[in-house]
Every structure is written in C-alpha cells, then in structure tokens.
Scaffold this motif. Structure first.
Motif, PDB file in Angstrom:
ATOM      1  N   LEU A 134       0.571  -1.351   0.176  1.00  0.00           N
ATOM      2  CA  LEU A 134      -0.123  -0.116   0.452  1.00  0.00           C
ATOM      3  C   LEU A 134       0.821   1.373  -0.111  1.00  0.00           C
ATOM      4  O   LEU A 134       1.923   1.745   0.940  1.00  0.00           O
ATOM      5  CB  LEU A 134      -1.298   0.281   1.349  1.00  0.00           C
ATOM      6  CG  LEU A 134      -2.509  -0.837   1.347  1.00  0.00           C
ATOM      7  CD1 LEU A 134      -2.827  -1.172   2.637  1.00  0.00           C
ATOM      8  CD2 LEU A 134      -2.383  -1.605  -0.407  1.00  0.00           C
ATOM      9  N   ASN A 135       0.790   2.347  -0.731  1.00  0.00           N
ATOM     10  CA  ASN A 135       0.710   3.482  -0.057  1.00  0.00           C
ATOM     11  C   ASN A 135       0.425   4.437   0.681  1.00  0.00           C
ATOM     12  O   ASN A 135       0.215   3.919   1.741  1.00  0.00           O
ATOM     13  CB  ASN A 135      -0.114   4.693  -1.235  1.00  0.00           C
ATOM     14  CG  ASN A 135       0.454   4.658  -2.554  1.00  0.00           C
ATOM     15  OD1 ASN A 135       1.428   4.256  -2.814  1.00  0.00           O
ATOM     16  ND2 ASN A 135      -1.070   4.440  -4.097  1.00  0.00           N
ATOM     17  N   ASP A 136       1.919   5.033   0.778  1.00  0.00           N
ATOM     18  CA  ASP A 136       1.954   5.366   2.623  1.00  0.00           C
ATOM     19  C   ASP A 136       0.469   6.610   2.819  1.00  0.00           C
ATOM     20  O   ASP A 136      -0.081   6.824   2.176  1.00  0.00           O
ATOM     21  CB  ASP A 136       2.509   6.612   2.570  1.00  0.00           C
ATOM     22  CG  ASP A 136       3.809   6.012   1.837  1.00  0.00           C
ATOM     23  OD1 ASP A 136       4.422   5.156   2.317  1.00  0.00           O
ATOM     24  OD2 ASP A 136       4.938   7.209   1.707  1.00  0.00           O
ATOM     25  N   GLY A 137       0.156   6.112   4.649  1.00  0.00           N
ATOM     26  CA  GLY A 137      -1.081   6.724   4.942  1.00  0.00           C
ATOM     27  C   GLY A 137      -1.778   5.114   4.924  1.00  0.00           C
ATOM     28  O   GLY A 137      -3.215   5.569   5.229  1.00  0.00           O
ATOM     29  N   TYR A 138      -2.031   4.041   4.553  1.00  0.00           N
ATOM     30  CA  TYR A 138      -2.867   3.062   4.490  1.00  0.00           C
ATOM     31  C   TYR A 138      -2.575   2.097   5.228  1.00  0.00           C
ATOM     32  O   TYR A 138      -0.812   1.423   5.283  1.00  0.00           O
ATOM     33  CB  TYR A 138      -3.259   3.014   3.137  1.00  0.00           C
ATOM     34  CG  TYR A 138      -4.222   3.636   2.119  1.00  0.00           C
ATOM     35  CD1 TYR A 138      -5.203   3.988   2.936  1.00  0.00           C
ATOM     36  CD2 TYR A 138      -3.302   4.590   1.283  1.00  0.00           C
ATOM     37  CE1 TYR A 138      -5.812   4.874   1.082  1.00  0.00           C
ATOM     38  CE2 TYR A 138      -3.963   5.302   0.614  1.00  0.00           C
ATOM     39  CZ  TYR A 138      -5.337   5.531   1.132  1.00  0.00           C
ATOM     40  OH  TYR A 138      -5.857   5.992  -0.096  1.00  0.00           O
ATOM     41  N   GLU A 139      -2.848   1.718   5.361  1.00  0.00           N
ATOM     42  CA  GLU A 139      -2.667   0.939   6.870  1.00  0.00           C
ATOM     43  C   GLU A 139      -3.315  -0.798   6.904  1.00  0.00           C
ATOM     44  O   GLU A 139      -4.511   0.052   6.942  1.00  0.00           O
ATOM     45  CB  GLU A 139      -1.864   0.928   8.359  1.00  0.00           C
ATOM     46  CG  GLU A 139      -0.678   2.224   7.778  1.00  0.00           C
ATOM     47  CD  GLU A 139       1.004   0.940   8.459  1.00  0.00           C
ATOM     48  OE1 GLU A 139       0.425  -0.040   8.330  1.00  0.00           O
ATOM     49  OE2 GLU A 139       0.976   2.123   7.522  1.00  0.00           O
ATOM     50  N   VAL A 140      -3.050  -1.884   7.330  1.00  0.00           N
ATOM     51  CA  VAL A 140      -4.204  -3.058   7.644  1.00  0.00           C
ATOM     52  C   VAL A 140      -2.926  -3.659   8.265  1.00  0.00           C
ATOM     53  O   VAL A 140      -2.491  -3.750   8.172  1.00  0.00           O
ATOM     54  CB  VAL A 140      -4.211  -4.039   6.034  1.00  0.00           C
ATOM     55  CG1 VAL A 140      -5.229  -2.711   5.295  1.00  0.00           C
ATOM     56  CG2 VAL A 140      -2.563  -4.066   5.036  1.00  0.00           C
ATOM     57  N   PRO A 141      -3.744  -4.493   8.976  1.00  0.00           N
ATOM     58  CA  PRO A 141      -3.202  -5.862   9.620  1.00  0.00           C
ATOM     59  C   PRO A 141      -2.614  -6.629   9.409  1.00  0.00           C
ATOM     60  O   PRO A 141      -2.672  -6.707   7.874  1.00  0.00           O
ATOM     61  CB  PRO A 141      -4.123  -6.038  11.117  1.00  0.00           C
ATOM     62  CG  PRO A 141      -5.515  -5.422  10.528  1.00  0.00           C
ATOM     63  CD  PRO A 141      -5.313  -4.494   9.174  1.00  0.00           C
ATOM     64  N   GLU A 142      -1.380  -7.429   9.634  1.00  0.00           N
ATOM     65  CA  GLU A 142      -0.904  -7.974   9.244  1.00  0.00           C
ATOM     66  C   GLU A 142      -1.677  -9.444   9.115  1.00  0.00           C
ATOM     67  O   GLU A 142      -1.685  -9.303  10.545  1.00  0.00           O
ATOM     68  CB  GLU A 142       0.661  -8.134   9.787  1.00  0.00           C
ATOM     69  CG  GLU A 142       1.708  -8.866   8.820  1.00  0.00           C
ATOM     70  CD  GLU A 142       3.057  -9.002   9.708  1.00  0.00           C
ATOM     71  OE1 GLU A 142       3.863 -10.039   8.613  1.00  0.00           O
ATOM     72  OE2 GLU A 142       3.303  -8.132   9.983  1.00  0.00           O
ATOM     73  N   VAL A 143      -1.755 -10.368   8.518  1.00  0.00           N
ATOM     74  CA  VAL A 143      -2.025 -11.745   8.513  1.00  0.00           C
ATOM     75  C   VAL A 143      -1.102 -13.159   9.041  1.00  0.00           C
ATOM     76  O   VAL A 143      -0.098 -12.472   8.516  1.00  0.00           O
ATOM     77  CB  VAL A 143      -3.033 -11.709   7.505  1.00  0.00           C
ATOM     78  CG1 VAL A 143      -3.536 -13.479   7.574  1.00  0.00           C
ATOM     79  CG2 VAL A 143      -4.476 -11.045   7.142  1.00  0.00           C
ATOM     80  N   GLU A 144      -1.498 -12.886  10.247  1.00  0.00           N
ATOM     81  CA  GLU A 144      -0.665 -14.480  10.314  1.00  0.00           C
ATOM     82  C   GLU A 144      -1.271 -16.228   9.447  1.00  0.00           C
ATOM     83  O   GLU A 144      -1.683 -15.947   9.213  1.00  0.00           O
ATOM     84  CB  GLU A 144      -1.372 -15.469  12.026  1.00  0.00           C
ATOM     85  CG  GLU A 144      -0.677 -13.594  12.643  1.00  0.00           C
ATOM     86  CD  GLU A 144      -1.454 -13.882  14.339  1.00  0.00           C
ATOM     87  OE1 GLU A 144      -1.373 -15.627  13.923  1.00  0.00           O
ATOM     88  OE2 GLU A 144      -0.830 -13.548  15.648  1.00  0.00           O
ATOM     89  N   VAL A 145       0.307 -16.368   9.212  1.00  0.00           N
ATOM     90  CA  VAL A 145       0.453 -17.672   8.457  1.00  0.00           C
ATOM     91  C   VAL A 145      -0.254 -18.481   9.059  1.00  0.00           C
ATOM     92  O   VAL A 145      -0.111 -18.854  10.471  1.00  0.00           O
ATOM     93  CB  VAL A 145       1.458 -18.305   8.070  1.00  0.00           C
ATOM     94  CG1 VAL A 145       1.898 -19.460   7.736  1.00  0.00           C
ATOM     95  CG2 VAL A 145       2.358 -16.822   7.222  1.00  0.00           C
TER      96      VAL A 145
END
Length: 578
Positions: free
Chosen positions: A170-181
């Motif tokens: 994602l571009n700067d300014g956008y965040e999403v939670p990291e998905v666990e394996v």
C-alpha cells in the motif's frame, strides 16, 4: 589480470555495492499459496485466470483479512486501486523442479472496449518462489481504465502446476493488519472428522444407494454422475481433472466399494459454471445421460449456490430431481449443498424437496460455517482462507472437505439397514414438476419437432463457454450447435414454429462490445429483450419464454434490438416441453 577480468571475477562473488533494502510497506494478500495450473486455452496459451471484477473486495476481506471499509471501497475501481496500491508482489513456486519463469499479468478492464483497451501490468516471475515486485509507477496507464479485471499466470507447458501468492503493498497513509500464516489442515484428525460429521443432513431411503454399493462390490458396472455449477465443474481445484470434489469422491467410492480396484466404476462429471438447475434440466440428457449411452446408478445434484438465478424458485430444481430419479436404473439421487465464502446457500429452499422424497442429503454449509467463526485456539479446523480459492469456489482443501462429506454418506449408507420399499414418487410434488420432461432443441436436432428459418442467424458461433467433463484434462465447448447473428447478417429474424407448452431460450452471454441485444416475440407479442451483457462474460444463459398448461402451436421470432442490428447475438438452443 586486466580491469575487465577483475570486474568479471568480482561479479561472481556478488555486487560490490548492494542496493539498500526497500522499506517494508503494509500490505495484504489476495492470493496466498493458491494452486494454479496451465490450462490450455483456445487461443493457444496455457494459463490460470483469476477473475477480480466484482470479487476483489471479498478476496481482500477473506484472504487478506482487510476489514477497513474505506480501503475495500478503493478496490472497486482502477482509480481507487491506483490511489491505494503502491506495488504488487508476486511469487510462484512450481510443483515441478526446473520449471522456467511464469508470465504474470494483472489486467484492468476498460470502459469502452472492455477486454482489449485496459492497462495490463506484466512481469516474468522466476520459477523459484522468489517475489517479483511490480511498481505501479513504472507502467503507463490508460485513461479508459474502469475496474481491476483479472490475474493471469501463463505457463510454457500445458498441465504444469504451481502455488502462487499475490500481495498488494500500500501507498503511504494506508495501513492494514498483518495476517498470520495458518497451520495446515489436519485431515483425518478427530477434530476434522467432527467437522465432516456435521455435513450429514439425511441418510434418506437407502434402497437405491445400497443397491449401487452392492453392485460395485460384486464387480458390476456402476456409474456415478455429478451435475451442478462451477464447483462441480471443478473451479478452484488444481489440477481440475483430479483434484475436484467430484473426482475425489468418485475415487473414494471406487476404493471403498469397487471390486478389482474399481475398474468398472465410471465417472460422469457435468458441471457448468454460472448456471442454475434451470439450465441443468435442459442439458441433463446430453451431459449426464449422453443421449442415452449412459444410465447412472448414482446422481449427485449440486445447485445450492447457483439457483438464485432459477426463475421458478425451486420448481426447476424439483423437476431436475424427479428427472434424475426417473432414470432407467432407478438411480440414487443425492442432494449436495455447497456454500459461498459469505456463508450463503439456498439450502432452506432446496432441502425440503429432499425431505419430501426422503433423499440422502449432504450440507457443506452445516459442516464448515460454524467453525469458520472460531479461532484456532477455539477449535477452528479449516479457515475460510484455506477452504476457498475465491469468494465462490473451494480451493483444493475445500474440495477435499466436500469429497469427505460425500464419503461419509457413502460409508453410512453401506452400514445402514436396507429400506424395505423404494422411494415413493407417486405423490404430488412439493413445489412443482412442470419441467421434468424437458429436452434440448438445437441446430443438430431442431428440424425434427420444429419448422425453423434461421434468417439472419445463419452462422455458427465457436467462441463458447468451455467446461472440462468427467476426468478430462481439456475443456469441451458448450452448445456448439447454435445459431449466430453476425455484424454482416442483415436484419431478417430467426423464426421457429412448434407445438409446446413450455419453452426455455438458452443464449450466449458475452463481455465483448461486438455483441448486442435481441428482441424475442412469442406469437407476435414481445416477451423479452435478451441482453448478453447482464452477466458480461462468455457463458450460457437460460430464460423462460413460455409456460402454459396445454400444448399448442407457437411462433417464436428473434430479431436484433433497435440500434444493435449490426452486432452479434448467439442462440445456443432451446429447452422444450411438448
């Protein structure tokens, strides 16, 4: 040693000045370790295609774990996609060692010439599992771009398979939670078997299913037939010919009951993507009975996620069930209820038909949905990301679950007491059976019961929906005996006179801008404007033109709609009740 030699020697040890690492960005998967296969296409390439239009939001939600609605909203258009996404990471791990690079494309559909004018992001991915990064700023974008369309993985050889992951950074300014394996699915474990056990909806009258099992044990010929939509076709299974739930459950039946390694157990697979039981009825004699060459002993019917398009709200489904039950060998008919990633199916509408005739029924929804909501610590056995290939179709793990659900039914039927009497068919239908005697009329056999003048629809269309049948590795064109209007055909109408009381038109949907609408008249009255762009992809669309209590003579006329006289339209066939 000269400078050039020294430079060459240094390069073998590694770069003298390694590049700085790229800063890690927030991102999410839309494919994670998904199986892909090089399926041979009519235009000569060997590829796996993953469609994104109308599906990308759910892919991000269920595979990538994205819950932020503002992020999901941006994925609905190319404009939003470019605002959100900085780069695309693609990694492909071939199953065969030494496989060379695999070509990757992300195609965007255009507003005008939908499939030809959009931007294509392409890269060659090494066959070693390493990530290839596509920076969006490196590509020239078209002002005509509309929506993200599809992903394409192209192999050099047919039948090659691999695992692929695609992540959007994602571009700067956008965040999403990291998905666990997640840990792998523990097939055969006690917890897994408990999940499978919940699929057992009804054993039903055992007489027909036990008869098929006993025939297999004694070495007699037994035929298992499956009819349904894209899940029965094998969508999401890789490779499709031997990893679909159909093939896996057929193999389980052979291994469990078949004498001499199941050599006399035969498979008929008749799944067709995007189609309801309304079309399943029309093609039953062609695709299951093979025009009288096949008499199945077991028929599995899977339309629980396709029948939202059934105009009769279940009458066509019940008619199909009765058509199958009427078979020459009195086959066992099993109702299978698959499920979409949003936990939806039409079990509440369709299961009462199974109860009405006391049929064996298996519900994948009952098996997996409840545990989908649990964490691994709470008892989740298989997650949605593991079960589903996309928002509609199971991945290999999901197909395995479906096969095991059917396998449990086979096992319980084998162990059950034989029902003293056969299924009672001499009773009023639950919803209706008006279409049970329908048959296909097309260019090959239409002149026998009808009087047809093709007019401007005299050409034949060869660009058709494809489906792999049985255990075949290739796909078969559907409804090849058709009538096609081309841009140079003129304005003369297609005319058909025949005696009937019910009539279904099957026409071709298409995403091509070269296709246009057609006006359908019955006995001079306009009844339908058939639009091939409602679904907007090459597939078979069935619509009811006529439903009357008594048979009488009718005139059907089909002409190109006003303004579309110079466009194409294909009549694939008709379903007729006389």
């Amino acid at each position: 040693m000269n400078d050039q030699t020294m430079a060459a020697g240094a390069s073998r040890e590694g770069p003298a000045a390694p590049k700085d690492p790229i800063a890690k960005r927030s991102g999410f998967y839309i494919m994670y370790e998904a199986k892909i296969e090089g399926v041979t296409r009519p235009w000569g390439v060997h590829s796996q295609e993953i469609y994104l239009e109308g599906r990308l939001v759910d892919q991000a939600r269920y595979t990538g774990g994205v819950t932020d609605e503002s992020v999901l909203e941006l994925l609905k258009s190319t404009e939003g996609f470019r605002r959100l996404v900085h780069s695309i990471g693609v990694s492909v791990r071939p199953d065969k060692a030494g496989t060379p690079s695999i070509a990757f494309t992300m195609q965007h559909y255009a507003k005008t010439d939908r499939f030809q004018a959009g931007t294509c992001l392409t890269a060659s991915c090494p066959g070693d599992g390493s990530e290839t990064l596509l920076l969006l700023e490196d590509f020239t974008w078209s002002a005509d771009d509309d929506v993200p369309g599809k992903l394409v993985f192209e192999f050099e050889e047919p039948g090659e398979t691999a695992s692929a992951s695609v992540v959007f950074y994602l571009n700067d300014g956008y965040e999403v939670p990291e998905v666990e394996v997640e840990p792998p699915v523990a097939y055969g474990s006690a917890a897994y078997n408990e999940v499978i056990a919940k699929s057992f909806l009804n054993l039903g009258n055992t007489r027909r299913l036990k008869a098929a099992i006993e025939k297999a044990k004694s070495g007699e010929e037994v035929t298992l037939a499956y009819i349904g939509g894209s899940i029965t076709q094998g969508a999401g299974a890789v490779p499709v010919h031997n990893q679909s739930y159909v093939y896996k459950s057929y193999e389980q039946f052979k291994q469990r009951f078949g004498a001499a390694d199941g050599a006399r157990v035969r498979l008929i697979k008749a799944g067709l993507g995007g189609t309801p039981s309304e079309l399943g009825l029309v093609r039953y004699e062609r695709d299951v009975l093979r025009e009288g060459d096949v008499e199945p002993d077991v028929v599995v019917i899977e339309f629980a996620v396709n029948d939202a398009g059934d105009e009769t709200q279940g009458v066509c489904y019940e008619s199909l069930v009765l058509k199958a039950l009427d078979g020459a060998k009195q086959p066992a008919v099993i109702l299978l209820f698959s499920v979409f990633v949003n936990d939806w199916n039409l079990q509440e509408r369709l299961a009462p038909i199974g109860w009405h005739y006391d049929l064996p029924m298996v519900s994948v929804k009952e098996a997996v949905v409840e545990q989908f909501r649990l964490s691994k610590q709470q008892g989740n056995v298989i997650s949605k990301k593991q079960f589903f290939y996309d928002i509609y179709h199971p991945a290999n793990a999901g197909h395995q679950v479906m096969a095991d659900c059917l396998g449990l039914l086979f096992e319980k039927a084998d162990q059950a007491v034989l029902s003293p009497e056969d299924i009672c068919l001499d009773q009023p239908p639950l919803l209706g059976d008006e279409y049970r005697d329908i048959r296909l009329l097309d260019r090959r056999n239409g002149e026998e019961p009808a009087r047809i003048s093709a007019g401007g629809f005299g050409e034949s269309d060869s660009d058709l929906q494809l489906a792999p049948l049985d255990g075949e590795t290739f796909a078969t064109p559907q409804f090849p005996y058709n009538w096609m209007h081309t841009d140079a055909s003129g304005d003369e109408s297609f005319r058909m006179e025949l005696g009937c009381k019910r009539l279904i038109l099957v026409f071709k949907d298409s995403g091509s801008c070269q296709f246009g609408k057609a006006l359908v008249r019955v006995d001079g009255q306009a009844v339908l404007t058939a639009d091939p762009h409602v679904n907007n992809w090459t597939h078979c669309n069935a619509v009811i033109l006529l439903n009357e209590a008594e048979t009488r003579e009718h005139l059907i006329e089909i002409t190109m709609a006003s303004g579309d006289e110079d466009k194409q339209f294909t009549i694939l066939g008709f379903g007729v009740v006389q």
